[in-house]
Design an enzyme around this catalytic site. Structure first.
Site, PDB file in Angstrom:
ATOM      1  N   ASP A  53      -3.323   8.381  -0.890  1.00 15.73           N
ATOM      2  CA  ASP A  53      -3.683   7.280   0.003  1.00 15.73           C
ATOM      3  C   ASP A  53      -5.098   6.798  -0.315  1.00 15.73           C
ATOM      4  O   ASP A  53      -5.350   5.616  -0.512  1.00 15.73           O
ATOM      5  CB  ASP A  53      -3.578   7.797   1.450  1.00 15.73           C
ATOM      6  CG  ASP A  53      -4.040   6.784   2.481  1.00 15.73           C
ATOM      7  OD1 ASP A  53      -3.719   5.600   2.321  1.00 15.73           O
ATOM      8  OD2 ASP A  53      -4.708   7.200   3.450  1.00 15.73           O
ATOM      9  N   GLU A  79       0.577   5.298  12.652  1.00 16.80           N
ATOM     10  CA  GLU A  79      -0.761   4.811  12.970  1.00 16.80           C
ATOM     11  C   GLU A  79      -0.756   3.315  13.288  1.00 16.80           C
ATOM     12  O   GLU A  79      -1.383   2.867  14.222  1.00 16.80           O
ATOM     13  CB  GLU A  79      -1.665   5.090  11.764  1.00 16.80           C
ATOM     14  CG  GLU A  79      -3.011   4.417  11.829  1.00 16.80           C
ATOM     15  CD  GLU A  79      -4.071   5.355  12.385  1.00 16.80           C
ATOM     16  OE1 GLU A  79      -4.103   6.495  11.906  1.00 16.80           O
ATOM     17  OE2 GLU A  79      -4.838   4.942  13.273  1.00 16.80           O
ATOM     18  N   ASP A  80      -0.051   2.541  12.491  1.00 16.73           N
ATOM     19  CA  ASP A  80      -0.230   1.085  12.529  1.00 16.73           C
ATOM     20  C   ASP A  80       0.924   0.291  13.131  1.00 16.73           C
ATOM     21  O   ASP A  80       0.840  -0.918  13.222  1.00 16.73           O
ATOM     22  CB  ASP A  80      -0.455   0.541  11.104  1.00 16.73           C
ATOM     23  CG  ASP A  80      -1.731   1.085  10.492  1.00 16.73           C
ATOM     24  OD1 ASP A  80      -2.601   1.494  11.279  1.00 16.73           O
ATOM     25  OD2 ASP A  80      -1.850   1.102   9.265  1.00 16.73           O
ATOM     26  N   ASP A 136     -20.292  15.403 -25.552  1.00 14.77           N
ATOM     27  CA  ASP A 136     -18.860  15.397 -25.304  1.00 14.77           C
ATOM     28  C   ASP A 136     -18.360  14.114 -24.700  1.00 14.77           C
ATOM     29  O   ASP A 136     -17.643  14.098 -23.722  1.00 14.77           O
ATOM     30  CB  ASP A 136     -18.404  16.594 -24.478  1.00 14.77           C
ATOM     31  CG  ASP A 136     -19.558  17.289 -23.823  1.00 14.77           C
ATOM     32  OD1 ASP A 136     -20.589  16.629 -23.625  1.00 14.77           O
ATOM     33  OD2 ASP A 136     -19.439  18.465 -23.502  1.00 14.77           O
ATOM     34  N   HIS A 144       0.810  -1.220   0.000  1.00 12.81           N
ATOM     35  CA  HIS A 144       0.000   0.000   0.000  1.00 12.81           C
ATOM     36  C   HIS A 144       0.850   1.280   0.000  1.00 12.81           C
ATOM     37  O   HIS A 144       0.737   2.100  -0.919  1.00 12.81           O
ATOM     38  CB  HIS A 144      -1.007  -0.058   1.148  1.00 12.81           C
ATOM     39  CG  HIS A 144      -1.689   1.238   1.428  1.00 12.81           C
ATOM     40  ND1 HIS A 144      -2.507   1.864   0.508  1.00 12.81           N
ATOM     41  CD2 HIS A 144      -1.668   2.046   2.513  1.00 12.81           C
ATOM     42  CE1 HIS A 144      -2.960   2.998   1.030  1.00 12.81           C
ATOM     43  NE2 HIS A 144      -2.463   3.131   2.239  1.00 12.81           N
ATOM     44  N   HIS A 186       3.505   6.869   5.580  1.00 11.48           N
ATOM     45  CA  HIS A 186       2.289   7.529   6.072  1.00 11.48           C
ATOM     46  C   HIS A 186       1.478   6.689   7.051  1.00 11.48           C
ATOM     47  O   HIS A 186       0.738   7.238   7.855  1.00 11.48           O
ATOM     48  CB  HIS A 186       1.412   8.008   4.909  1.00 11.48           C
ATOM     49  CG  HIS A 186       0.547   6.945   4.288  1.00 11.48           C
ATOM     50  ND1 HIS A 186       0.967   6.168   3.254  1.00 11.48           N
ATOM     51  CD2 HIS A 186      -0.711   6.541   4.586  1.00 11.48           C
ATOM     52  CE1 HIS A 186       0.002   5.323   2.923  1.00 11.48           C
ATOM     53  NE2 HIS A 186      -1.026   5.520   3.710  1.00 11.48           N
TER      54      HIS A 186
HETATM   55 MN    MN Z   1      -2.935   4.442   4.048  1.00 12.34          MN
END
Ligand code: MN
Length: 726
Positions: free
Chosen positions: A140, A77-78, A260, A49, A73
């Site tokens: 993300d 958090e993880d 269009d 990811h 990123h």
């Molecule tokens: Mn992410």
């Protein structure tokens, strides 16, 4: 598909940008080790990811810090890694970026109204500090949406709505076309798979049928411009699914009218060449009247510039031609990201400052406003070309959403211009200030010199933009307290008598005080004043008031007007109170917990257990209060959520542009899942939307239908099969 460091190296090598590849590799290794052993829902190693996010960022031409932050990123958090670890290894800048993205990830943007406003505000603030945070967040989200397939159904739907309502408009507002279109197309595929497939089919068919034709046209154009001796590039593309969707499904055009599907794009070196080529194209093909748009002299609010015209070739198939310079092209494709991609930035209209100014304006406009709807509206009104361009007498252009009035225009110039307005001239003629303005008009505001002059209350209803509405409200809030109190009191009296709420003087006093407390006002006057200047909308809190009224004064049956035949549904509310089999449970109005929220019970005096969100302020207060502490009790949601059933409703609309978006937003705010959503046009020009929604009770259904009728442009809402003959 597995990705690795070689992909990063290749992307960096192919970029026009100079990158610090060693730092990027270091971040790669760092993130890979930190995420070691983690898997995505799809079963892939988690680390695929962040690599993909970094690849998207390289594609957008973002700088080394952004790429590094993209790789890192999700680390804070993880994993066990802290922000401080990031700062000490990669520096303060990367640390701030990662921290910004982490914090953004923690605010659910599509939550209940009040909180949503607060969350979006937080996001805008983060953006105004360092706009790269939101670009990383967009990358993300883009990769998450690309791989959404393995999520549970509900999550897909929530994220798709959030993407459609917030992230795609943000990408649009920041001018990052490719990201915006891909986000919209993926979200659309999940939100309206039937329409999405239909569009795919039609596009495929046309592509097959018309492939030679398009090649032929491109050739024709090519030789014509060659004759002019210009440097140019020409390419053709099929418009995005969502672009077509808006035309066919939202604006109700026939497929044949959707000109269009194809756009031919011609890129040249200078502005004057753009106009030259426009002339040549109108000579070569037949232009369709009223389809020419000059976004070069009047750029879109997101700074998009191009000439657009729709023409018909010899085969009678219409197509759009877009003509622009290279600078305009970079801005159109990369928007704000062009700032990093092209070192010098893009010349002309584009500057980072100007783009950031937009964010700051929204934040400012929102500081006065308490409503999430206004905030959503501010973001949503920026979608698409639903705007008018008008001029001040000095020739300055103002861009306003379609449907704006002279009052909106005045407030867009300055609060003082709005507050002191006593009249207006449109193209030199005196006109009512409620007049809806149209593109091309020159508008002059006539002002009084008197400092005491202010807006009228009814302007609040006449304006379109939340900026004007907030400014008018804030004037009343400041200047007219006594009047506001009077107005608020009068409104309460009106609403009460409309709802048959009749009480003796003493009872009324007690009742009002209760309401005031519940809504956290310091005094009854403050409460009236807030209603008076529009800080709270009475119609929104009326249901709660009516509820309280029937609970508190229910013995007084003569005063009650219970509608007959409407069997009250016994609330089998889906809550289990630990250790108690049967007890009266109700949901707290202050935080309105919904299934799935973390919850806690509060034993009320004589009215059973009221269920709050664990994060509710009142709970936190109770926890700190020894007297109330032991009245908290554990509760949990009953596991079986099988009580919901599907219900189908018909919504008749006047087909106003954007109405479908408003309906889906309303349903989503009400937390009503949508299973099916079909729209079509009726012979009389109205639209009918049939939607299948998931509903827990008849009350909820009625409430939902009632809320829908409040949306501007909705003519009726009925259970399917029950609507009147149309
Ligand atoms: Mn992410």
């Amino acid at each position: 598909m597995s990705v690795g460091v070689e992909d990063l190296e290749r992307a960096v090598k192919n970029a026009d940008h100079k990158y610090d590849i060693e730092l990027i590799k270091k971040a790669y290794t760092f993130a890979k080790e930190s995420h070691n052993g983690q898997l995505r829902l799809s079963g892939e190693p988690y680390f695929t990811h962040p690599i993909n996010v970094a690849l998207i960022l390289i594609d957008l031409g973002m700088d080394t810090d952004s790429i590094v932050a993209g790789l890192l990123h999700d680390v804070v958090e993880d994993t066990e890694v802290s922000k401080e670890d990031i700062v000490s290894t990669f520096g303060e800048d990367v640390g701030l970026l990662v921290d910004g993205v982490t914090k953004l990830g923690q605010v659910p943007l599509y939550s209940r109204e009040e909180q949503q406003a607060e969350n979006i505000r937080k996001m805008l603030l983060a953006m105004s500090k360092d706009i790269r945070v939101i670009i990383i967040k967009l990358a993300d989200r883009l990769h998450n949406m690309r791989t959404a397939e393995s999520w549970p159904e509900q999550k897909i739907r929530d994220k798709s709505l959030e993407t459609m309502e917030i992230y795609a408009p943000l990408a649009h507002r920041l001018g990052i076309r490719a990201v915006k279109e891909e986000l919209e197309d993926i979200a659309l595929r999940y939100l309206d798979p039937i329409a999405y497939n239909e569009i795919t089919q039609v596009v495929k068919k046309r592509e097959l049928n018309d492939a030679n034709y398009i090649e032929y046209i491109k050739e024709k154009i090519y030789f014509r411009i060659k004759e002019l001796g210009l440097n140019f590039k020409i390419d053709g593309r099929i418009k995005s699914h969502y672009g077509i969707y808006r035309k066919v499904y939202m604006n109700g055009k026939d497929w044949e009218e959707v000109f269009d599907i194809y756009a031919i794009r011609i890129i040249v070196d200078s502005i004057i060449e753009c106009y030259n080529i426009l002339g040549a194209m109108h000579d070569l093909f037949t232009p369709i009247p009223n389809r020419f748009k000059d976004y070069i002299s009047m750029p879109k609010p997101n700074m998009y510039q191009s000439l657009h015209t729709t023409v018909i070739g010899s085969e009678g198939i219409p197509f759009e031609i877009q003509i622009r310079t290279w600078d305009m092209h970079y801005t159109a494709e990369y928007g704000i990201a062009a700032h990093w991609k092209y070192k010098e930035g893009v010349k002309g209209k584009d500057s980072l400052e100007e783009r950031l100014a937009w964010i700051r304006r929204i934040i400012e406009a929102q500081q006065e406003s308490e409503s999430a709807e206004d905030l959503m509206q501010s973001i949503k009104t920026d979608i698409g070309s639903e705007e008018v361009f008008v001029f001040t007498p000095n020739g300055d252009v103002k861009t306003l959403p379609l449907g704006s009035t002279v009052i909106d225009f005045a407030y867009a110039i300055h609060s003082e211009v709005g507050n002191r307005m006593i009249g207006a001239k449109i193209d030199g003629r005196i006109a009512p200030i409620e007049t809806k303005i149209e593109t091309g008009q020159v508008i002059e505001i006539i002002r009084t010199k008197s400092e005491n002059h202010g807006p009228s209350r009814h302007w609040i209803k006449a304006v379109k933009t939340s900026e004007a509405r907030n400014k008018i409200r804030s004037w009343f809030k400041k200047e007219k307290r006594d009047e506001n109190i009077q107005e608020g009191l009068a409104e309460i009296e009106r609403e009460f008598s409309r709802n048959n709420i009749k009480l003796s003087e003493d009872e009324m006093k007690e009742f009002i005080e209760k309401i005031v407390k519940r809504h956290h006002f310091n005094s009854v006057d403050d409460f009236y004043a807030a209603i008076g200047y529009g800080g709270i909308t009475l119609s929104k809190i009326m249901p709660g008031i009516k509820d309280d009224y029937s609970k508190l004064f229910k013995n007084n049956t003569t005063l009650q007007k219970e509608p007959k035949n409407e069997k009250k549904i016994v609330p089998s509310c889906g809550i289990v109170v630990e250790g108690i089999d049967q007890c009266l449970v109700k949901f707290a109005k202050c935080c309105n917990p919904l299934p799935g929220d973390s919850i806690i019970g509060f034993i009320t005096r004589g009215r059973g257990v009221s269920v709050h969100k664990s994060s509710c302020n009142n709970v936190i207060i109770a926890k700190n209060d020894t007297e109330n502490l032991d009245r908290l009790i554990a509760v949990r949601w009953e596991n079986s959520s099988t009580k919901n059933y599907r219900s189908s409703i018909d919504i008749i609309t006047n087909n106003r542009p954007g109405i479908i978006a408003d309906i889906t937003v309303a349903l989503s705010v009400l937390k009503v899942p949508i299973h099916e959503f079909n729209a079509r046009i009726l012979k009389n020009g109205n639209g009918i939307i049939t939607t299948s929604i998931e509903i827990a009770s008849v009350e909820q259904l009625q409430n939902t239908m009632h809320k829908l009728t409040k949306i501007e442009g909705i003519i009726s809402v009925d259970r399917s099969g029950m609507s009147k003959k149309i």
